[in-house]
Design an enzyme around this catalytic site. Structure first.
Site, PDB file in Angstrom:
ATOM      1  N   GLY A  68      30.805   0.355  32.660  1.00  0.00           N
ATOM      2  CA  GLY A  68      30.899   1.749  32.244  1.00  0.00           C
ATOM      3  C   GLY A  68      32.275   2.322  32.472  1.00  0.00           C
ATOM      4  O   GLY A  68      32.776   3.125  31.663  1.00  0.00           O
ATOM      5  N   GLU A 113      22.995  -2.638  26.362  1.00  0.00           N
ATOM      6  CA  GLU A 113      23.050  -3.606  25.263  1.00  0.00           C
ATOM      7  C   GLU A 113      22.852  -2.957  23.898  1.00  0.00           C
ATOM      8  O   GLU A 113      23.198  -3.533  22.868  1.00  0.00           O
ATOM      9  CB  GLU A 113      21.989  -4.689  25.475  1.00  0.00           C
ATOM     10  CG  GLU A 113      22.235  -5.560  26.692  1.00  0.00           C
ATOM     11  CD  GLU A 113      21.145  -6.598  26.865  1.00  0.00           C
ATOM     12  OE1 GLU A 113      20.120  -6.517  26.137  1.00  0.00           O
ATOM     13  OE2 GLU A 113      21.292  -7.472  27.735  1.00  0.00           O
ATOM     14  N   ALA A 162      31.577  -2.287  36.746  1.00  0.00           N
ATOM     15  CA  ALA A 162      32.722  -1.650  36.076  1.00  0.00           C
ATOM     16  C   ALA A 162      32.636  -1.647  34.552  1.00  0.00           C
ATOM     17  O   ALA A 162      33.586  -1.255  33.885  1.00  0.00           O
ATOM     18  CB  ALA A 162      34.053  -2.266  36.514  1.00  0.00           C
ATOM     19  N   ALA A 201      39.251   4.559  40.506  1.00  0.00           N
ATOM     20  CA  ALA A 201      40.276   3.520  40.426  1.00  0.00           C
ATOM     21  C   ALA A 201      40.002   2.562  39.275  1.00  0.00           C
ATOM     22  O   ALA A 201      40.931   2.138  38.575  1.00  0.00           O
ATOM     23  CB  ALA A 201      40.342   2.757  41.750  1.00  0.00           C
ATOM     24  N   GLY A 247      33.591  -9.315  39.091  1.00  0.00           N
ATOM     25  CA  GLY A 247      34.437  -8.327  39.736  1.00  0.00           C
ATOM     26  C   GLY A 247      34.566  -7.053  38.930  1.00  0.00           C
ATOM     27  O   GLY A 247      33.966  -6.890  37.861  1.00  0.00           O
TER      28      GLY A 247
END
Length: 297
Positions: free
Chosen positions: A248, A220, A246, A41, A284
């Site tokens: 990646g 990094e 999230a 998602a 988030g």
């Protein structure tokens, strides 16, 4: 130009803490919130936020979390016609603890484990009509194999091998875009990545397995990838990371959207690095992914 993402959907339960508790210990946390997540998602949302016509193929439970996730995806512009509510099963859940911008995650797969090969066969014609297919490994591995067997050689495949699981070499052969991080990459290459030269060695191993465009995300340190002519290293952007959840997925989804939109590999990687860097400056998962309008070329 349609991207179909086949993968997981989870409700993320996120809490920030000053340290990770020891076994048997209770500590105070802060900043609790619920957020739509799941690698599938998240990548679908990244594609949609970057302007791609994006469809999600997944399963959720017949509970309040499932409906909430469906609503969230629709609000982000992801088409949800291929998402099934599985009766009597809970929606996937991720418990995420964030400390100093880094996260620890516990997953309960729930309805994600119910997305089976027969569900894929029912939608074979839809898969073959796509401009690209995106996959991860948070759904049953036999379902991933089924998708690949249906579309390989016919539709470009973006495979993000996370969480890392052993994959047969015949499955990897012919994959267009393969996006492990440096830890996941070790499982598929046997190469310990400490330097950029190590990363280039790993890219060569992946290409020898038949992967057309391997990319290795290095945190990094940026990204090492093969652009069709050469192995290339792009440095990461220095930002104040608040939450890496999230990051990646943002990279993978942005990369796919840019490639489908006609950008070169070098252009697409540059945009994906930028989007991923922006995402870690926000809390988030899906809400942290930037819009295309926030990006600079």
């Amino acid at each position: 130009m349609k991207i179909i993402v086949i993968g997981s959907m989870n409700m993320d339960m996120v809490m920030q803490t000053s340290r990770i508790p020891e076994v048997g210990e209770t500590i105070n946390g802060e900043g609790f919130f619920l957020s739509g997540g799941g690698k599938g998602a998240n990548q679908a949302v990244a594609c949609a936020k970057m302007g791609a016509d994006t469809w999600m193929m997944a399963k959720v439970g017949d509970d309040i979390f499932g409906q909430s996730l469906l609503d969230d995806l629709s609000n982000y512009g992801v088409q949800t016609d291929f998402i099934v509510k599985e009766a009597g099963i809970s929606t996937g859940v991720a418990s995420i603890t964030v400390k100093d911008g880094n996260n620890s995650i516990i997953l309960a797969s729930g309805a994600n484990s119910c997305l089976l090969p027969e569900d894929i066969r029912k939608l074979e014609s839809e898969l073959l009509s796509a401009s690209a297919i995106m996959l991860q490994l948070e759904i049953p591995i036999e379902t991933v194999y089924e998708v690949i067997s249906v579309v390989k050689g016919k539709v470009p495949i973006f495979l993000n091998p996370a969480p890392a699981l052993p994959l047969d070499d015949y499955i990897l052969q012919g994959i267009h875009y393969f996006t492990p991080n440096e830890i996941e990459c070790r499982l598929y290459t046997g190469v310990e990545i400490h330097t950029i030269d190590d990363a280039f060695t790993a890219l060569d191993v992946l290409r020898n397995k038949g992967i057309m465009y391997p990319l290795i995300t290095l945190g990094e340190q940026g990204v090492a990838y093969y652009n069709g002519s050469n192995n290339v290293h792009r440095s990461g952007l220095k930002v104040n990371a608040i939450d890496t959840t999230a990051a990646g997925d943002t990279f993978s989804g942005t990369l796919a959207a840019m490639i489908v939109a006609g950008q070169t590999m070098d252009e697409a990687v540059s945009m994906a690095i930028q989007a991923s860097a922006l995402s870690v400056t926000r809390l988030g998962a899906q809400q942290s992914i930037p819009l295309l309008a926030e990006m600079t070329n």
